[in-house]
Write an enzyme that holds these catalytic residues in place. Structure first.
Site, PDB file in Angstrom:
ATOM      1  N   ASP A 170       0.238   5.330   0.631  1.00  0.00           N
ATOM      2  CA  ASP A 170      -0.855   6.172   1.152  1.00  0.00           C
ATOM      3  C   ASP A 170      -0.570   7.657   1.173  1.00  0.00           C
ATOM      4  OD1 ASP A 170      -2.464   4.091   2.086  1.00  0.00           O
ATOM      5  OD2 ASP A 170      -1.441   4.030   4.012  1.00  0.00           O
ATOM      6  N   GLU A 172      -2.872  10.592   3.036  1.00  0.00           N
ATOM      7  CA  GLU A 172      -4.103  10.863   3.786  1.00  0.00           C
ATOM      8  C   GLU A 172      -4.060  12.321   4.217  1.00  0.00           C
ATOM      9  OE1 GLU A 172      -6.075   7.159   5.960  1.00  0.00           O
ATOM     10  OE2 GLU A 172      -4.221   7.779   6.911  1.00  0.00           O
ATOM     11  N   GLU A 191       0.847  -1.199   0.000  1.00  0.00           N
ATOM     12  CA  GLU A 191       0.000   0.000   0.000  1.00  0.00           C
ATOM     13  C   GLU A 191       0.878   1.243   0.000  1.00  0.00           C
ATOM     14  OE1 GLU A 191      -3.291  -0.275   2.846  1.00  0.00           O
ATOM     15  OE2 GLU A 191      -3.136   1.871   3.207  1.00  0.00           O
TER      16      GLU A 191
END
Ligand SMILES: *[C@@H]1O[C@H](CO)[C@@H](O)[C@H](O)[C@H]1NC(C)=O
Ligand SMILES: *[C@@H]1O[C@H](CO)[C@@H](O)[C@H](O)[C@H]1NC(C)=O
Length: 289
Positions: free
Chosen positions: A108, A110, A106
């Protein structure tokens, strides 16, 4: 190569001999509708303006989200986002790539909202084979709610680079030689969602979402992927293709200098310097990044 790029060159070829109305059909209809599907939110996620614009919204009842139709194994993937304006405290806009299964990879981004005028936090992480715990957080050098800005991931077999308006903010190198797993064999899809996380997002959860300001809305446009699409067990990229310069791209001296500038001035958390968290010693990759 992914379809966005090939479709825009197709557009250029078509627009010259054909009518402008054909141009609109051939290219614009493509964008979000072609590349993404809305996955949840019961009408709170919308494709607008001939699918050139996608908006996610969040209210007390639900957030919303979308995902890419394609899976990718390596790419240079750009998306423009305009984050929830005003009082966005408690909201999180997540934009990430992820593979499936319990040993997933993953990458990311955010965005943690804040009270009007207070800075968003851009939180980043990299998971390889189900293990993350590699958080780095940044403030931005602009107001991410005033306009669209480009957030990119360069993911090739040697490195993952996070970029904001083409400025690298983080590099995660392939250090398999030191025994650190690197995401390189599991295809990933792009996901994004807007949701409520007021138990932790803003000032560690001390500032709650003000539902009187709902619905909260984040917007997306100008998706572009120079990427290897993974389909039926095969990659769309030819192994020695010269058109895929990003597949071996590294940070040149100027980019490394900008990366250091961001890390010096805007980085507010780095797991690699959090001694309390790693009393037995830092993760292996921290010795080389
Ligand atoms: C709608 O899409 C066109 C491209 O077809 C773009 O030029 C325009 O800025 C978009 N409008 C909005 C409000 O996003
Ligand atoms: C919100 O603003 C406060 C005060 O400036 C700051 O400490 C915090 O890092 C900001 N961002 C978030 C997501 O809490």
């Amino acid at each position: 190569m992914a379809s966005k790029n090939s479709s825009s060159s197709l557009c250029l070829m078509l627009v010259i001999p054909l009518l402008v109305s054909f141009y609109v059909v051939a290219c614009s209809a493509g964008d979000f509708n072609q590349e993404f599907q809305i996955t949840w939110g019961d009408g709170r996620a919308k494709m607008l303006n001939n699918s050139n614009l996608l908006t996610l919204s969040l209210d007390r009842a639900s957030g919303s989200g979308f995902q890419s139709k394609n899976e990718y194994l390596f790419g240079k993937i750009d998306m423009q986002l305009k984050l929830v304006p005003g009082n966005s405290a408690g909201t999180v806009t997540a934009y990430y790539l992820s593979s499936k299964g319990s040993n997933w990879d993953e990458i990311d981004f955010e965005f943690l909202g804040n009270l009007s005028g207070d800075p968003y936090i851009l939180h980043t992480n990299v998971f390889s084979q189900g293990k993350g715990n590699r958080e780095q957080q940044f403030y931005l050098w602009f107001d991410p709610t005033a306009d669209f800005h480009t957030y990119s991931v360069l993911w090739n077999p040697q490195r993952i680079v996070f970029l904001v308006d083409n400025t690298p903010i983080r590099e995660f190198k392939n250090l398999e030689s030191l025994g650190v797993p690197f995401p390189k064999s599991q295809p990933m899809r792009i996901f994004s969602s807007l949701w409520n996380a007021d138990d932790w997002a803003t000032r560690g959860g001390r500032v709650k979402t003000d539902w009187s300001k709902a619905p909260f809305t984040a917007s997306y446009r100008n998706f572009n992927a120079n990427a290897c699409v993974w389909s039926a067990g095969k990659s769309s990229c030819k192994s020695n293709s010269r058109t895929n310069a990003w597949l071996s791209q590294e940070l040149d001296a100027a980019s490394q200098q900008r990366l250091r500038w961001v890390q010096r001035k805007y980085m507010i958390y780095n797991y690699c310097t959090d001694k309390k968290r790693f009393p037995q010693g830092f993760p292996l990759e921290c010795t080389r990044s």
